[in-house]
Design a protein around this motif. Structure first.
Motif, PDB file in Angstrom:
ATOM      1  N   ALA A  13     -28.413 103.261  -5.869  1.00  0.00           N
ATOM      2  CA  ALA A  13     -29.635 103.525  -5.121  1.00  0.00           C
ATOM      3  C   ALA A  13     -29.438 103.088  -3.678  1.00  0.00           C
ATOM      4  CB  ALA A  13     -30.817 102.776  -5.737  1.00  0.00           C
ATOM      5  N   SER A  14     -30.012 103.827  -2.746  1.00  0.00           N
ATOM      6  CA  SER A  14     -29.880 103.469  -1.332  1.00  0.00           C
ATOM      7  C   SER A  14     -31.174 103.754  -0.594  1.00  0.00           C
ATOM      8  CB  SER A  14     -28.735 104.261  -0.680  1.00  0.00           C
ATOM      9  OG  SER A  14     -29.071 105.630  -0.573  1.00  0.00           O
ATOM     10  N   ALA A  15     -31.298 103.110   0.552  1.00  0.00           N
ATOM     11  CA  ALA A  15     -32.462 103.316   1.410  1.00  0.00           C
ATOM     12  C   ALA A  15     -32.096 102.927   2.836  1.00  0.00           C
ATOM     13  CB  ALA A  15     -33.655 102.482   0.932  1.00  0.00           C
ATOM     14  N   PRO A  16     -32.720 103.558   3.825  1.00  0.00           N
ATOM     15  CA  PRO A  16     -32.492 103.153   5.212  1.00  0.00           C
ATOM     16  C   PRO A  16     -33.331 101.935   5.565  1.00  0.00           C
ATOM     17  CG  PRO A  16     -34.019 104.986   5.161  1.00  0.00           C
ATOM     18  CD  PRO A  16     -33.588 104.746   3.739  1.00  0.00           C
ATOM     19  N   LEU A  17     -32.870 101.166   6.541  1.00  0.00           N
ATOM     20  CA  LEU A  17     -33.674 100.047   7.040  1.00  0.00           C
ATOM     21  C   LEU A  17     -34.926 100.558   7.724  1.00  0.00           C
ATOM     22  CD1 LEU A  17     -34.116  97.050   7.831  1.00  0.00           C
ATOM     23  CD2 LEU A  17     -32.671  97.495   9.835  1.00  0.00           C
ATOM     24  N   ARG A  50     -34.617  90.121   7.150  1.00  0.00           N
ATOM     25  CA  ARG A  50     -35.699  89.944   6.177  1.00  0.00           C
ATOM     26  C   ARG A  50     -36.008  91.266   5.467  1.00  0.00           C
ATOM     27  NH1 ARG A  50     -38.782  87.603   9.429  1.00  0.00           N
ATOM     28  NH2 ARG A  50     -40.031  89.364  10.144  1.00  0.00           N
ATOM     29  N   GLN A  51     -36.078  92.330   6.237  1.00  0.00           N
ATOM     30  CA  GLN A  51     -36.414  93.630   5.657  1.00  0.00           C
ATOM     31  C   GLN A  51     -35.277  94.177   4.808  1.00  0.00           C
ATOM     32  OE1 GLN A  51     -39.083  95.952   8.134  1.00  0.00           O
ATOM     33  NE2 GLN A  51     -37.820  97.760   7.793  1.00  0.00           N
ATOM     34  N   ARG A  52     -34.022  93.995   5.268  1.00  0.00           N
ATOM     35  CA  ARG A  52     -32.873  94.443   4.462  1.00  0.00           C
ATOM     36  C   ARG A  52     -32.866  93.740   3.096  1.00  0.00           C
ATOM     37  NH1 ARG A  52     -29.858  93.437   9.355  1.00  0.00           N
ATOM     38  NH2 ARG A  52     -29.409  95.390  10.458  1.00  0.00           N
ATOM     39  N   SER A  53     -33.080  92.432   3.115  1.00  0.00           N
ATOM     40  CA  SER A  53     -33.048  91.665   1.875  1.00  0.00           C
ATOM     41  C   SER A  53     -34.149  92.120   0.918  1.00  0.00           C
ATOM     42  CB  SER A  53     -33.193  90.177   2.187  1.00  0.00           C
ATOM     43  OG  SER A  53     -33.034  89.401   1.029  1.00  0.00           O
ATOM     44  N   ILE A  95     -25.667  94.261  -4.636  1.00  0.00           N
ATOM     45  CA  ILE A  95     -26.380  94.782  -3.468  1.00  0.00           C
ATOM     46  C   ILE A  95     -25.539  94.562  -2.225  1.00  0.00           C
ATOM     47  CG2 ILE A  95     -28.463  94.558  -2.043  1.00  0.00           C
ATOM     48  CD1 ILE A  95     -29.898  93.489  -4.567  1.00  0.00           C
ATOM     49  N   ALA A  96     -25.559  95.514  -1.320  1.00  0.00           N
ATOM     50  CA  ALA A  96     -24.842  95.384  -0.048  1.00  0.00           C
ATOM     51  C   ALA A  96     -25.642  96.094   1.040  1.00  0.00           C
ATOM     52  CB  ALA A  96     -23.441  95.986  -0.152  1.00  0.00           C
ATOM     53  N   HIS A  97     -25.378  95.724   2.278  1.00  0.00           N
ATOM     54  CA  HIS A  97     -26.045  96.404   3.391  1.00  0.00           C
ATOM     55  C   HIS A  97     -25.203  96.300   4.649  1.00  0.00           C
ATOM     56  CE1 HIS A  97     -27.202  92.538   5.149  1.00  0.00           C
ATOM     57  NE2 HIS A  97     -27.627  92.169   3.950  1.00  0.00           N
ATOM     58  N   SER A  98     -25.415  97.242   5.525  1.00  0.00           N
ATOM     59  CA  SER A  98     -24.779  97.230   6.834  1.00  0.00           C
ATOM     60  C   SER A  98     -25.621  98.083   7.770  1.00  0.00           C
ATOM     61  CB  SER A  98     -23.357  97.789   6.758  1.00  0.00           C
ATOM     62  OG  SER A  98     -22.732  97.792   8.037  1.00  0.00           O
ATOM     63  N   ALA A  99     -25.942  97.526   8.919  1.00  0.00           N
ATOM     64  CA  ALA A  99     -26.715  98.253   9.936  1.00  0.00           C
ATOM     65  C   ALA A  99     -27.987  98.833   9.310  1.00  0.00           C
ATOM     66  CB  ALA A  99     -25.851  99.327  10.582  1.00  0.00           C
ATOM     67  N   ASP A 100     -28.094 100.162   9.259  1.00  0.00           N
ATOM     68  CA  ASP A 100     -29.332 100.802   8.818  1.00  0.00           C
ATOM     69  C   ASP A 100     -29.307 101.199   7.342  1.00  0.00           C
ATOM     70  OD1 ASP A 100     -31.958 101.945   9.524  1.00  0.00           O
ATOM     71  OD2 ASP A 100     -31.023 103.872   9.052  1.00  0.00           O
ATOM     72  N   ARG A 101     -28.302 100.798   6.587  1.00  0.00           N
ATOM     73  CA  ARG A 101     -28.187 101.283   5.209  1.00  0.00           C
ATOM     74  C   ARG A 101     -28.101 100.131   4.215  1.00  0.00           C
ATOM     75  NH1 ARG A 101     -29.873 105.513   2.848  1.00  0.00           N
ATOM     76  NH2 ARG A 101     -29.588 106.391   4.947  1.00  0.00           N
ATOM     77  N   VAL A 112     -19.593  95.792 -11.918  1.00  0.00           N
ATOM     78  CA  VAL A 112     -19.482  96.579 -10.689  1.00  0.00           C
ATOM     79  C   VAL A 112     -19.740  95.736  -9.440  1.00  0.00           C
ATOM     80  CG1 VAL A 112     -20.009  98.851 -11.661  1.00  0.00           C
ATOM     81  CG2 VAL A 112     -21.884  97.319 -11.022  1.00  0.00           C
ATOM     82  N   GLY A 113     -19.164  96.197  -8.347  1.00  0.00           N
ATOM     83  CA  GLY A 113     -19.417  95.625  -7.027  1.00  0.00           C
ATOM     84  C   GLY A 113     -19.423  96.755  -6.021  1.00  0.00           C
ATOM     85  N   ILE A 114     -20.153  96.577  -4.943  1.00  0.00           N
ATOM     86  CA  ILE A 114     -20.236  97.617  -3.929  1.00  0.00           C
ATOM     87  C   ILE A 114     -20.196  96.974  -2.553  1.00  0.00           C
ATOM     88  CG2 ILE A 114     -22.765  97.635  -3.765  1.00  0.00           C
ATOM     89  CD1 ILE A 114     -22.576 100.730  -3.564  1.00  0.00           C
ATOM     90  N   ASP A 115     -19.595  97.672  -1.616  1.00  0.00           N
ATOM     91  CA  ASP A 115     -19.648  97.221  -0.223  1.00  0.00           C
ATOM     92  C   ASP A 115     -19.823  98.440   0.668  1.00  0.00           C
ATOM     93  OD1 ASP A 115     -19.631  95.079   1.662  1.00  0.00           O
ATOM     94  OD2 ASP A 115     -17.711  95.810   2.363  1.00  0.00           O
TER      95      ASP A 115
END
Length: 222
Positions: A13-17, A50-53, A95-101, A112-115
């Motif tokens: 699952a993914s979402a933009p910031l 805060r919002q990414r988390s 869970i992982a995040h970078s910039a706007d994703r 599983v792991g994701i980056d």
């Protein structure tokens, strides 16, 4: 009840910031998360972290619902020996995040792991120590060394997160050969995710990941 006709091997699952949420909307989404997480979320100094988390936990909650878990399942989340969170032995997530994703991977059968990393200029000379000599050669001799660096980095991070030890692992010891990587005696299988333009992302699992058995879900909060 599952949304899928047949449960996938792996779900992502993914979402933009997106833009900063108004305080009322942030509080609305916060109420969907167990109160045990609130203090940690609110402790972040900038709204992006805060919002990414919070989005990461909302994605996890949605995936748990997809797998048929009750709405209060997040309350059972605990922290393992090396700091990796888990819910029970029959459900794996990361869970992982970078910039706007922001991305979240889950599986009932596979550890599983994701980056994910925004592909951006970087002086990667400081990272030579976390690469083997062969990996470093592939990076420095590549026609696109920046991209090749991020590909190696995200593979290693995904494996480290799937393993559960995270950055505590000796990353230089992870050998990578196409879709298979070795960490000591452990074999990990990796798959590149190309859903997000401008980003490099890999998922790793302790079993082969079949592309046709990966389900992608995209969410929009805010």
């Amino acid at each position: 009840m599952y949304k899928w006709k047949e449960e996938p091997q792996v779900s992502i699952a993914s979402a933009p910031l997106g833009d900063r949420w108004p305080d009322a909307l942030y509080q609305h989404y916060l109420q969907a998360i167990p109160t045990a997480f609130h203090a940690k979320l609110n402790a972040y100094r900038n709204w992006q972290d805060r919002q990414r988390s919070l989005i990461g936990r909302l994605l996890l909650a949605n995936l748990l619902h997809q797998y048929g878990y009750p709405t209060d399942t997040l309350k059972r989340l605990t922290i393992g020996r090396y700091g990796k969170p888990f819910i029970d032995s029959g459900f794996h997530f990361n869970i992982a995040h970078s910039a706007d994703r922001i991305v979240c991977v889950a599986s009932r059968d596979i550890a599983v792991g994701i980056d994910i990393e925004l592909i951006r200029p970087i002086d990667f000379s400081d990272f030579e120590s976390v690469m083997s000599s062969a990996q470093w050669q592939r990076i420095t001799e590549s026609e696109e060394p920046i991209l090749e660096f991020w590909r190696h980095w995200t593979v290693k991070e995904a494996i480290a997160k799937a393993d559960g030890r995270g950055i505590g692992l000796p990353l230089a010891t992870i050998s990578i050969e196409s879709a298979v990587a070795m960490l000591g005696e452990s074999r990990w299988y990796v798959a590149e995710l190309e859903q997000w333009n401008g980003y490099c992302s890999f998922v790793a699992g302790n079993q082969p990941i079949e592309p046709g058995l990966v389900a992608f879900e995209t969410y929009q909060f805010g």
